[in-house]
Design a protein around this motif. Structure first.
Motif, PDB file in Angstrom:
ATOM      1  N   UNK A 120       0.814  -1.211   0.000  1.00  0.00           N
ATOM      2  CA  UNK A 120       0.000   0.000   0.000  1.00  0.00           C
ATOM      3  C   UNK A 120       0.852   1.267   0.000  1.00  0.00           C
ATOM      4  N   UNK A 121       2.147   1.131   0.217  1.00  0.00           N
ATOM      5  CA  UNK A 121       3.036   2.286   0.127  1.00  0.00           C
ATOM      6  C   UNK A 121       3.070   2.830  -1.299  1.00  0.00           C
ATOM      7  N   UNK A 122       2.856   1.982  -2.276  1.00  0.00           N
ATOM      8  CA  UNK A 122       2.809   2.425  -3.673  1.00  0.00           C
ATOM      9  C   UNK A 122       1.619   3.363  -3.874  1.00  0.00           C
ATOM     10  N   UNK A 123       0.468   3.017  -3.295  1.00  0.00           N
ATOM     11  CA  UNK A 123      -0.706   3.889  -3.377  1.00  0.00           C
ATOM     12  C   UNK A 123      -0.447   5.200  -2.648  1.00  0.00           C
ATOM     13  N   UNK A 124       0.250   5.107  -1.521  1.00  0.00           N
ATOM     14  CA  UNK A 124       0.596   6.322  -0.785  1.00  0.00           C
ATOM     15  C   UNK A 124       1.424   7.265  -1.662  1.00  0.00           C
ATOM     16  N   UNK A 125       2.450   6.731  -2.307  1.00  0.00           N
ATOM     17  CA  UNK A 125       3.308   7.557  -3.162  1.00  0.00           C
ATOM     18  C   UNK A 125       2.499   8.133  -4.331  1.00  0.00           C
ATOM     19  N   UNK A 126       1.611   7.358  -4.896  1.00  0.00           N
ATOM     20  CA  UNK A 126       0.769   7.837  -5.990  1.00  0.00           C
ATOM     21  C   UNK A 126      -0.055   9.051  -5.567  1.00  0.00           C
ATOM     22  N   UNK A 127      -0.768   8.949  -4.450  1.00  0.00           N
ATOM     23  CA  UNK A 127      -1.589  10.063  -3.979  1.00  0.00           C
ATOM     24  C   UNK A 127      -0.736  11.221  -3.477  1.00  0.00           C
ATOM     25  N   UNK A 128       0.393  10.915  -2.900  1.00  0.00           N
ATOM     26  CA  UNK A 128       1.306  11.945  -2.414  1.00  0.00           C
ATOM     27  C   UNK A 128       1.779  12.823  -3.578  1.00  0.00           C
ATOM     28  N   UNK A 129       2.261  12.191  -4.638  1.00  0.00           N
ATOM     29  CA  UNK A 129       2.755  12.968  -5.773  1.00  0.00           C
ATOM     30  C   UNK A 129       1.625  13.672  -6.518  1.00  0.00           C
ATOM     31  N   UNK A 130       0.462  13.029  -6.614  1.00  0.00           N
ATOM     32  CA  UNK A 130      -0.679  13.652  -7.277  1.00  0.00           C
ATOM     33  C   UNK A 130      -1.088  14.934  -6.564  1.00  0.00           C
ATOM     34  N   UNK A 131      -1.311  14.858  -5.268  1.00  0.00           N
ATOM     35  CA  UNK A 131      -1.769  16.032  -4.536  1.00  0.00           C
ATOM     36  C   UNK A 131      -0.676  17.074  -4.369  1.00  0.00           C
ATOM     37  N   UNK A 132       0.581  16.641  -4.271  1.00  0.00           N
ATOM     38  CA  UNK A 132       1.669  17.619  -4.231  1.00  0.00           C
ATOM     39  C   UNK A 132       1.695  18.392  -5.542  1.00  0.00           C
ATOM     40  N   UNK A 133       1.539  17.698  -6.643  1.00  0.00           N
ATOM     41  CA  UNK A 133       1.525  18.369  -7.959  1.00  0.00           C
ATOM     42  C   UNK A 133       0.327  19.283  -8.130  1.00  0.00           C
ATOM     43  N   UNK A 134      -0.821  18.882  -7.653  1.00  0.00           N
ATOM     44  CA  UNK A 134      -2.024  19.702  -7.773  1.00  0.00           C
ATOM     45  C   UNK A 134      -1.949  20.971  -6.938  1.00  0.00           C
ATOM     46  N   UNK A 135      -1.402  20.863  -5.747  1.00  0.00           N
ATOM     47  CA  UNK A 135      -1.396  22.005  -4.829  1.00  0.00           C
ATOM     48  C   UNK A 135      -0.166  22.883  -5.002  1.00  0.00           C
ATOM     49  N   UNK A 136       0.975  22.296  -5.202  1.00  0.00           N
ATOM     50  CA  UNK A 136       2.234  23.053  -5.174  1.00  0.00           C
ATOM     51  C   UNK A 136       2.888  23.191  -6.546  1.00  0.00           C
ATOM     52  N   UNK A 137       2.156  23.025  -7.613  1.00  0.00           N
ATOM     53  CA  UNK A 137       2.747  23.050  -8.952  1.00  0.00           C
ATOM     54  C   UNK A 137       3.314  24.428  -9.312  1.00  0.00           C
ATOM     55  N   UNK A 138       2.699  25.480  -8.828  1.00  0.00           N
ATOM     56  CA  UNK A 138       3.145  26.824  -9.204  1.00  0.00           C
ATOM     57  C   UNK A 138       3.857  27.560  -8.067  1.00  0.00           C
ATOM     58  N   UNK A 139       4.372  26.830  -7.079  1.00  0.00           N
ATOM     59  CA  UNK A 139       5.097  27.495  -5.987  1.00  0.00           C
ATOM     60  C   UNK A 139       6.452  27.958  -6.436  1.00  0.00           C
TER      61      UNK A 139
END
Length: 109
Positions: A90-109
């Motif tokens: 399930x760590x693979x799913x964690x990394x998937x959601x982690x990178x997805x939401x990091x990209x969605x929220x912090x893409x233009x920082x």
């Protein structure tokens, strides 16, 4: 009666499968929620993996204390099933959601 003469506990295969499915569903949900929150918080590198380890430990402790009443061998073949089963997969799913939401929220920082 000596220790060697004690009967082995009997387990129902259906019950063991159901218990494993319940804990796997909880771990999968935790991976998605923890990954999303780690991405939103902007955690990077080891901070994110430590966050997942802490969240997984809290979930395992909750199952151990509240769901098995400190007796996991009544519901699982061994106590390790509560603590480590499906954590790495399930760590693979964690990394998937982690990178997805990091990209969605912090893409233009």
């Amino acid at each position: 009666m000596s220790k060697a003469a004690q009967p082995l506990p009997a387990y129902s295969g259906d019950a063991l499968r159901h218990n494993a499915q319940v804990i796997n569903y909880a771990r999968g949900s935790l991976a998605a929620i923890a990954g999303a929150s780690a991405g939103i918080l902007g955690l990077l590198g080891w901070q994110g993996f430590i966050y997942y380890a802490i969240a997984s430990t809290i979930l395992s402790g909750t199952f151990y204390v509240f769901h098995t009443n400190l007796n996991p061998t009544k519901y699982f073949v061994g106590a390790a099933s509560v603590w480590v089963d499906e954590v790495v997969s399930n760590a693979v799913s964690f990394v998937l959601f982690w990178t997805l939401f990091y990209g969605l929220v912090h893409i233009y920082d």
